[in-house]
Design an enzyme around this catalytic site. Structure first.
Site, PDB file in Angstrom:
ATOM      1  N   GLN A 156      -5.009  -1.111   9.591  1.00 61.40           N
ATOM      2  CA  GLN A 156      -4.774  -2.772   9.038  1.00 61.40           C
ATOM      3  C   GLN A 156      -5.500  -3.605  10.006  1.00 61.40           C
ATOM      4  OE1 GLN A 156      -3.942  -3.269   5.858  1.00 61.40           O
ATOM      5  NE2 GLN A 156      -4.223  -5.479   6.040  1.00 61.40           N
ATOM      6  N   LYS A 174       0.771  -1.115  -0.011  1.00 58.68           N
ATOM      7  CA  LYS A 174      -0.020   0.041  -0.086  1.00 58.68           C
ATOM      8  C   LYS A 174       0.862   1.221   0.054  1.00 58.68           C
ATOM      9  CE  LYS A 174      -3.834  -2.408   2.175  1.00 58.68           C
ATOM     10  NZ  LYS A 174      -4.539  -2.648   3.368  1.00 58.68           N
ATOM     11  N   ASP A 207     -11.428   2.889   3.993  1.00 57.75           N
ATOM     12  CA  ASP A 207     -11.758   1.645   3.905  1.00 57.75           C
ATOM     13  C   ASP A 207     -13.323   1.585   3.836  1.00 57.75           C
ATOM     14  OD1 ASP A 207      -9.766  -0.328   3.967  1.00 57.75           O
ATOM     15  OD2 ASP A 207      -9.389   0.112   6.219  1.00 57.75           O
TER      16      ASP A 207
HETATM   17  N1  GUN Z   1      -7.174  -6.675   6.243  1.00 57.77           N
HETATM   18  C1  GUN Z   1      -7.372  -7.324   5.078  1.00 57.77           C
HETATM   19  N2  GUN Z   1      -8.099  -6.531   4.302  1.00 57.77           N
HETATM   20  C2  GUN Z   1      -8.223  -5.139   4.486  1.00 57.77           C
HETATM   21  C3  GUN Z   1      -8.642  -4.107   4.086  1.00 57.77           C
HETATM   22  O1  GUN Z   1      -9.083  -4.009   2.974  1.00 57.77           O
HETATM   23  N3  GUN Z   1      -8.401  -2.839   4.863  1.00 57.77           N
HETATM   24  C4  GUN Z   1      -7.754  -3.264   6.133  1.00 57.77           C
HETATM   25  N4  GUN Z   1      -7.828  -2.204   7.172  1.00 57.77           N
HETATM   26  N5  GUN Z   1      -7.682  -4.286   6.937  1.00 57.77           N
HETATM   27  C5  GUN Z   1      -7.653  -5.369   6.168  1.00 57.77           C
END
Ligand code: GUN
Length: 279
Positions: free
Chosen positions: A93, A49, A116
């Site tokens: 996350q 990311k 998100d």
């Molecule tokens: N863990 C797995 N996929 C995601 C996501 O799309 N966003 C976040 N914040 N955590 C994750």
């Protein structure tokens, strides 16, 4: 002929377009990711990311916190980011350690900085058909892949295996809002194979390597694999048995190179959208 849906290619196109657009602005969109603990998979995702955000010309910061961080400390970090005008998007996350209440953490994020789309305001807007500030990255990435490949959604039977707040539930809303007939399956679903075999669009997001077999799939169906599993021999495998299912499906996403890169591209798309909302 089965069409291989290469999410990686569309994701690169989206990131390139974002990079070009960002060059026109005299400020950079700001994305901050918080990661708690040492989960190796989370670390890989967060690094990707950050790298992609930097490639697109964003200010990208990762805050790494120890497994022992308290609820209050984590909420204080979020408060600071909510109040920081250089930060357009905040991503915590998941998963978080067991002693942290993830729902309270998500609710602490300003919905206008919730890249998100997990905040109840954004999740609620999605369900009710209003415009969320941001839509969950993986589900929206999947819809973009379907649209890009001219796969019709309206009136089709869509089956989603998995009811997570990250993928299954928001994806069900996105597909329902586009007039699909949506079935969400989960660990207590009876006749899973039979339900899947009626799907025109089948999405597997359960985290069970190679669960979906060829005899679960309607000939010509679009099969979208969200799984990222490590098999006993250490190899990466999706939730779909690709070798079998690719003989029968009309469309299929590979793992890796399918849905995963789209999640990151949409994260940048969402950050840019929030940047424009704030400026
Ligand atoms: N863990 C797995 N996929 C995601 C996501 O799309 N966003 C976040 N914040 N955590 C994750």
């Amino acid at each position: 002929m089965t069409v291989l849906i290469r999410g990686k290619e569309l994701a690169e196109k989206i990131v390139d377009e974002i990079e070009k657009e960002v060059k026109n602005y005299d400020k950079k969109p700001g994305l901050t990711v918080i990661i708690v603990g040492e989960n190796p998979a989370s670390k890989v995702y967060v690094n990707k990311k950050k790298k992609t955000a930097e490639k697109a010309g964003f200010n990208s910061e990762v805050i790494e916190l120890p497994e022992t961080v308290s609820q209050q400390e984590l909420e204080n970090y979020i408060d600071n980011l909510n109040n920081n005008p250089a930060v357009d998007g905040i991503l915590v996350q998941l998963p978080l350690p067991g002693h942290i209440n993830a729902y309270d953490i998500i609710e602490k994020i300003n919905p206008e900085k919730d890249v998100d789309g997990f905040h109840p305001v954004n999740a609620g807007k999605l369900v009710t058909g209003l415009n969320p500030y941001a839509v969950s990255c993986t589900p929206y990435g999947i819809v973009r892949l379907l649209e890009e490949n001219n796969i019709e959604i309206e009136g089709k039977n869509a089956v989603v295996i998995g009811r997570s707040n990250i993928v299954g539930k928001p994806l069900a809303s996105l597909l329902l809002n586009r007039n699909a007939t949506v079935t969400v399956c989960h660990s207590r679903t009876k006749n899973l194979k039979e339900i899947c075999s009626r799907a025109d669009i089948l999405v597997a997001a359960v985290g069970r390597a190679k669960l979906v077999k060829a005899d679960w799939v309607k000939p010509g169906a679009a099969v979208i694999d969200v799984g990222m599993n490590r098999t006993e021999d250490g190899k990466l495998a999706g939730d779909v048995d690709f070798d079998e299912v690719s003989e029968k499906a009309g469309y299929i996403t590979p793992v890796p190179g399918g849905v995963g890169p789209m999640t990151i591209a949409i994260l940048l798309f969402n950050t840019l959208k929030l940047f424009k909302l704030h400026n």
